[in-house]
Design an enzyme around this catalytic site. Sequence first.
Site, PDB file in Angstrom:
ATOM      1  N   GLY A 251      -5.611   0.720   8.321  1.00 48.07           N
ATOM      2  CA  GLY A 251      -4.283   0.804   8.918  1.00 48.07           C
ATOM      3  C   GLY A 251      -4.092   2.112   9.644  1.00 48.07           C
ATOM      4  O   GLY A 251      -5.019   2.936   9.748  1.00 48.07           O
TER       5      GLY A 251
ATOM      6  N   LEU B 177     -11.197  -2.954   2.168  1.00 47.40           N
ATOM      7  CA  LEU B 177     -10.275  -4.087   2.231  1.00 47.40           C
ATOM      8  C   LEU B 177      -9.547  -4.159   3.560  1.00 47.40           C
ATOM      9  O   LEU B 177      -9.125  -5.227   3.990  1.00 47.40           O
ATOM     10  CB  LEU B 177      -9.236  -3.973   1.105  1.00 47.40           C
ATOM     11  CG  LEU B 177      -9.768  -4.018  -0.329  1.00 47.40           C
ATOM     12  CD1 LEU B 177      -8.657  -3.722  -1.309  1.00 47.40           C
ATOM     13  CD2 LEU B 177     -10.390  -5.381  -0.621  1.00 47.40           C
TER      14      LEU B 177
ATOM     15  N   GLY C 267      -4.642   5.082   7.166  1.00 48.98           N
ATOM     16  CA  GLY C 267      -5.849   5.247   6.378  1.00 48.98           C
ATOM     17  C   GLY C 267      -6.559   3.935   6.101  1.00 48.98           C
ATOM     18  O   GLY C 267      -6.122   2.872   6.525  1.00 48.98           O
ATOM     19  N   SER C 268      -7.674   4.042   5.381  1.00 50.10           N
ATOM     20  CA  SER C 268      -8.464   2.873   4.995  1.00 50.10           C
ATOM     21  C   SER C 268      -8.182   2.545   3.536  1.00 50.10           C
ATOM     22  O   SER C 268      -7.880   3.434   2.735  1.00 50.10           O
ATOM     23  CB  SER C 268      -9.954   3.168   5.174  1.00 50.10           C
ATOM     24  OG  SER C 268     -10.222   3.571   6.493  1.00 50.10           O
ATOM     25  N   VAL C 269      -8.317   1.273   3.190  1.00 46.89           N
ATOM     26  CA  VAL C 269      -8.082   0.840   1.812  1.00 46.89           C
ATOM     27  C   VAL C 269      -9.357   0.226   1.257  1.00 46.89           C
ATOM     28  O   VAL C 269     -10.005  -0.597   1.915  1.00 46.89           O
ATOM     29  CB  VAL C 269      -6.922  -0.174   1.732  1.00 46.89           C
ATOM     30  CG1 VAL C 269      -6.676  -0.589   0.282  1.00 46.89           C
ATOM     31  CG2 VAL C 269      -5.652   0.413   2.340  1.00 46.89           C
TER      32      VAL C 269
ATOM     33  N   ASP D  14       8.942  -0.660   7.892  1.00 48.07           N
ATOM     34  CA  ASP D  14       7.704  -1.251   8.410  1.00 48.07           C
ATOM     35  C   ASP D  14       7.402  -2.574   7.703  1.00 48.07           C
ATOM     36  O   ASP D  14       6.273  -2.820   7.279  1.00 48.07           O
ATOM     37  CB  ASP D  14       6.543  -0.275   8.262  1.00 48.07           C
ATOM     38  CG  ASP D  14       5.375  -0.609   9.198  1.00 48.07           C
ATOM     39  OD1 ASP D  14       5.596  -1.356  10.180  1.00 48.07           O
ATOM     40  OD2 ASP D  14       4.256  -0.128   8.958  1.00 48.07           O
TER      41      ASP D  14
END
Length: 333
Positions: free
Chosen positions: A34, A31, A37-39, A148
């Site tokens: 960032g 998806l 990490g990855s989603v 953030d």
Amino acid sequence: MSKVTNVEKPLVFSYEEIEAATDCFKESKKLGQGAYGSVFHGILRNQEVAVKRMKATKAKEFMVEIQVLCKAHHFNLVELIGYASCGEELFLVYEFAENRSLSDRLHEPLSKGYTPLSWVTRVQIALDAARGLEYIHDHTKQHYLHRDIKSSNILLDGSFRAKIADFGLAKLIEQGEENGVLTRIVGTFGYLAPEYMRNGHATTKSDVYSFGVVLFELITGQEAISKSRLHIPSTPERRSLISVMLSALKDATPVSIGRLRDVADPTLDNTYPSECLHKVSVLGKQCVEEDPLLRPDMKQVVFTLSHVLFNSIEWEATLAGNSQVFSRIMQGR
């Protein structure tokens, strides 16, 4: 991992379950990517989920997310379902946001095959995010700074209702620290409050500043730092969305919005109530005041946006007689 037992209990998944849910982290399931990490999209125990895959070096951010989201439960905060760990990898499992992030839907939607967001939907998203932020600032047992806030950290469910996500940089406000905390500078350029960038002094008003930038994104459809596309003097270099909006607000009034119409997102097709556009723009300006003492708190932001939403829905209802306009608005809801 023992600290996890000290918070309200999330579900603990095995690595095998995480792997199966994401088809071994298949690229088509990804998806987004960032800093932490990855989603991936997945189906876990018959439920659609989003799985954040992190390196063990991000254990601090991993623990902060668990500690915050296991204590803070609100409709406008993303729900943490559980976690997993395996060797050098950590995994966080969240509810799935069907309509992705606000930045996905807001920035160049037509090029991605998305229907542009209508004005009323944008105001509802702003109010939802404001309520989530107000909740962690004022209504949790322990209060937090998010640190953030940005459009990519606001997720949209199947009804385009907004949920604040990514609490890896969140900071607990200890008793006696209500006036702020000194921290290392983290966050995303274009959203950072000036006093925070100068000396790392973070307060709830730092989050308010970032939220003001998100309001400007909702109005213009532009990124926080981007090349200007509008009828205002600019140079080829990338410029701050704040500077664009403050320039447009110089001659704007509730009756004559002046250059605000030029900076408004063209995908809105001039279909918005001018007075409400002005009110949200002025609210954004108040949020990004140089002096944090002059910025509203999130309770005040929620109050203002609630009124703007009510007025916007009333305005939308008056267009119902114009079937062509009404149809276009409903498609963007």
